[in-house]
Enzyme design. Structure first.
Site, PDB file in Angstrom:
ATOM      1  N   HIS A 182      25.001  29.486 -40.329  1.00 28.33           N
ATOM      2  CA  HIS A 182      23.568  29.454 -40.049  1.00 28.33           C
ATOM      3  C   HIS A 182      22.777  29.175 -41.316  1.00 28.33           C
ATOM      4  CE1 HIS A 182      23.935  31.861 -36.069  1.00 28.33           C
ATOM      5  NE2 HIS A 182      23.844  30.577 -35.853  1.00 28.33           N
ATOM      6  N   ASP A 445      31.090  14.384 -32.032  1.00 21.72           N
ATOM      7  CA  ASP A 445      32.196  14.594 -31.101  1.00 21.72           C
ATOM      8  C   ASP A 445      33.129  13.394 -31.062  1.00 21.72           C
ATOM      9  OD1 ASP A 445      32.068  17.231 -30.018  1.00 21.72           O
ATOM     10  OD2 ASP A 445      30.152  16.670 -29.133  1.00 21.72           O
ATOM     11  N   CYS A 492      23.317   8.988 -32.693  1.00 20.81           N
ATOM     12  CA  CYS A 492      22.523  10.185 -32.971  1.00 20.81           C
ATOM     13  C   CYS A 492      23.337  11.328 -33.561  1.00 20.81           C
ATOM     14  CB  CYS A 492      21.806  10.654 -31.705  1.00 20.81           C
ATOM     15  SG  CYS A 492      22.941  11.226 -30.422  1.00 20.81           S
TER      16      CYS A 492
HETATM   17  C1  PEP Z   1      27.361  14.416 -31.337  1.00 20.15           C
HETATM   18  O1  PEP Z   1      28.376  14.877 -30.803  1.00 20.15           O
HETATM   19  O2  PEP Z   1      27.366  13.578 -32.267  1.00 20.15           O
HETATM   20  C2  PEP Z   1      26.027  14.875 -30.904  1.00 20.15           C
HETATM   21  C3  PEP Z   1      24.920  14.287 -31.321  1.00 20.15           C
HETATM   22  O3  PEP Z   1      25.990  15.952 -30.086  1.00 20.15           O
HETATM   23  P1  PEP Z   1      26.194  17.462 -30.570  1.00 20.15           P
HETATM   24  O4  PEP Z   1      26.274  17.463 -32.071  1.00 20.15           O
HETATM   25  O5  PEP Z   1      25.002  18.210 -30.061  1.00 20.15           O
HETATM   26  O6  PEP Z   1      27.469  17.827 -29.887  1.00 20.15           O
HETATM   27 MG    MG Z   2      28.235  16.019 -28.961  1.00 17.71          MG
END
Ligand code: PEP
Ligand code: MG
Length: 532
Positions: A182, A445, A492
């Protein structure tokens, strides 16, 4: 004095130089009453005092910082946490010793966890332990650190971080810690450089008085030689002027050297992230993570609450596109009462769209709130963790049904386009087969699933590398599918904010990147250098 150079893991970028504040956790002594009933009452009062204090602090802060303290408040409300301490008190042990003993067992459990995410939560339990001990002993709740200090410690609690004024510079150098703690999240959001995992901070003689922290490379130098300081200060001056130029131009659109326009969007986790931002800084919002609405402290949000939050974000964006992601619960984002307990591998389990389709009542309510908010701006909705086209097809059917039902009731609403996150390799490889209105690549991911290296396990951090040719090939395949189908492709995940990767990412054909607000100036400056 010989300078001491240590190398750890970079957890928050930037350079800092300053006096060292060594942090050790100390608690004022306390006289025991000797009576188990009185000791139990004292502990109860201290826990209640700590909880009330947290509640007051939560009112004064927003966003991630508030979420973190809410997580701690929720833990304090869990009676199970104190049960072991009350049991020890009943054997005649003083309240402070009993509490410390019980919490230390808890902390040791978190520290021994296989998963770095849980290891990183240990320091929150330390924070809770210290806060209650301070209430028991009548001491100051958190250490006071002078602004501009280099805080050197084994680890640092969120409360200590939040009690420090980071606007005057300073940095954090930790023997332990984790980039997914955190505090690391807060440090990135506040622009405080941070290095973790330096190993034991031990000194032959006097503890160090000065230190240099390089949050870009993970290097820390204690008691630096004058020549080292001189060179580091030169780098700091250069970095500051680069950032000043970047910030001055961050309201302007981004172009690479050959004139190609790159759209820079924002990732936000809560509307508060937009509080003091000028919408001119971005070309829209590329990712709203809606998990914050569903966190334990709030319970499941109703349609009206969701509608208002989504509407406020759209109104802020002033007709620029806003992509809101439906709930991505599961995996590293557990939501009590909604996600499945005890999955052997939550990252490969019922998460994201899989959970939404399995619990359609929660999904339907979110889609209704989104359709109602859609009349206030340019809304796009995206689904997380999609692996096969039928998931998107089923979601489209549910969205159509909820939209038609709202229309039939005469409720003001619009049907937003539905796109997918491309974060499962299967979706990247077969992106053309999905009838998605757009693709948004979740590199966090996508990287962990492609490389079979968890995003939160430090021991495999080297493999969790978005610049690996396999990951870049999947990104390029998605861009190509988007071009062929004539739909937008953006990225993203955290890789979008890593300026070491900007050239490689844009080389895949990407023209849209989405990053947290603090990363925009740096990213736009990096984009301007691509191809020059
Ligand atoms: C990702 O997996 O890159 C993503 C933007 O989603 P999160 O980090 O929320 O899993
Ligand atoms: Mg993700």
């Amino acid at each position: 004095m010989v300078e001491i150079q240590l190398t750890g893991r970079a957890a928050s970028p930037g350079l800092a130089f300053g006096p060292v504040t060594m942090l050790t956790m100390t608690v004022a002594g306390r006289t025991t009453s000797g009576d188990p009933a009185q000791e139990a009452a004292a502990l109860r009062a201290a826990i209640e005092g700590a909880r009330a204090e947290l509640a007051e602090q939560i009112k004064t802060i927003q966003g991630d910082a508030a979420d973190i303290l809410e997580f701690q408040a929720a833990m304090l409300e869990d009676d199970a946490l104190a049960d072991a301490a009350y049991e020890v008190i009943s054997t005649g042990i003083a309240a402070d010793h009993a509490w410390r003993q019980a919490l230390d067992v808890e902390i040791a459990g978190y520290r021994a966890a296989e998963d770095e995410y849980f290891r990183a939560r240990a320091v929150d339990i330390v924070d809770i332990r210290e806060r209650v001990l301070a209430h028991l002993g009548g001491a100051d709740t958190v250490a006071r650190i002078a602004g501009g200090s280099i805080v050197a410690a084994d680890d640092i609690t969120p409360s200590t971080f939040l009690a420090t004024d980071w606007s005057q510079g300073g940095a954090i150098a930790l023997a332990g810690g984790s980039p997914s703690s955190h505090v690391a999240m807060l440090a990135r959001a506040r622009g405080a450089p941070m290095v973790v995992g330096l190993g034991p901070l031990s000194w032959n003689g006097q503890p160090p008085t000065l230190a240099l922290v390089d949050g870009d490379t993970g290097k820390v130098i204690f008691d630096p030689e004058p020549e080292t300081i001189r060179r580091f200060e030169q780098r700091m001056v250069a970095a500051r002027s680069e950032l000043a130029v970047a910030e001055a131009t961050s309201l302007a659109p981004a172009f690479i050297a050959n004139g190609r326009r790159i759209a820079v969007l924002l990732n936000i986790a809560a509307p508060e992230d937009l509080a003091s931002l000028n919408p001119a800084i971005c070309d829209g919002i590329g990712l709203v993570r809606t998990e914050f609405l569903f966190e334990a402290a709030h319970g499941l949000p109703d349609e009206e609450t969701q509608y208002r939050v989504y509407r406020d974000i759209l109104v802020w964006a002033q007709d620029k596109p806003v992509t809101i992601r439906t709930l991505d619960a599961g995996g590293d984002k557990q939501i009590p009462g909604l996600t499945v307990d005890g999955e052997s591998n939550p990252f490969l389990g019922l998460r994201g769209i899989r959970l939404s389709l399995a619990r359609p009542e929660v999904f339907r309510m979110q889609l209704r709130a989104l359709c109602r908010a859609a009349v206030h701006g340019t809304l796009k909705v995206m689904l997380p963790m999609v692996a096969v086209p039928s998931e998107l097809d089923r979601a489209n059917e549910i969205l159509d049904a909820e939209f038609s039902a709202l229309q039939a009731k005469g409720v003001a609403c619009a049907r937003p386009p539905l796109g997918i996150m491309v974060e499962v390799p299967a979706a990247a490889l077969c992106a053309r087969d999905f009838g998605a209105a757009f693709y948004s690549i979740g590199s966090n991911d996508l990287t962990q699933y492609t490389m079979a290296a968890a995003r939160d396990i430090g021991a495999v951090a080297d493999l969790n590398d978005t610049s690996n040719p396999a990951v870049l090939a999947l990104i390029a395949a998605t861009v190509e599918a988007g071009l062929k189908r004539g739909v937008e492709v953006s990225l993203c995940g955290d890789a979008a904010a890593d300026t070491h990767l900007t050239t490689a990412l844009l080389a895949t054909g990407l023209t849209t990147l989405s990053v947290s607000p603090i990363a925009v100036a740096r990213l736009k400056a990096a984009i301007a250098k691509v191809g020059s």
